[in-house]
Design a protein around this motif. Structure first.
Motif: not given
Length: 151
Positions: A28-29, A37, A77, A97-98, A101-102, A104-105
């Motif tokens: 999650r960073g 998340v 996001l 972007q959201g 990120e989703h 990527r996770q």
């Protein structure tokens, strides 16, 4: 009761929690909380969703969810807008972007899980494969139970 005794159930609960926390911690960073998340994931998967429905799915009170959605929107996001069917209601959707990120996770959690499963000794990986239907049924059962009922 169940086919598992209380010690087995405790071991299962602890193992599942540790797996979830481990995957979460490594994917999650630093910027997002576990709840953020989860909310982002629900919105990314379900598409534009009303805040009331999202609060019910996530088990959050509307005030907490509103603050959380505001933070995710400020981070770029999520975006908020008025529900076209009810001008009084707010809905949220993931931004590009959201969504990135989703994804990527998810990819990082899959990579991490694969690396650890591949490193298990003996027939443990095959045991996990055999347990998948039972684990999926358990997850479905828990997801479908109303919050606070505790059966």
């Amino acid at each position: 009761m169940s086919g598992l005794d209380s010690d087995d159930l405790a071991r299962l609960r602890v193992a599942l929690a540790r797996i979830g926390r481990g995957l979460d911690r490594h994917s999650r960073g630093e910027e997002l909380t576990r709840t953020q998340v989860s909310v982002l994931g629900t919105v990314a998967v379900r598409g534009p969703i009303g805040m009331g429905e999202l609060a019910a799915i996530e088990g959050l009170n509307p005030t907490m969810l509103s603050r959380l959605a505001g933070k995710l929107a400020a981070a770029g996001l999520l975006m908020r807008d008025t529900d076209p069917d009810d001008g009084r209601a707010i809905r949220v959707a993931a931004t590009e972007q959201g969504l990135a990120e989703h994804h990527r996770q998810r990819a990082e959690r899959t990579r991490l899980l694969a690396a650890h499963v591949d490193g298990l000794p003996g027939g443990h990986a095959e045991g996990l494969r055999a347990a998948l239907p039972a684990l999926e049924a358990l997850a479905s059962s828990l997801r479908d139970e109303p919050a606070g009922t505790g059966r």
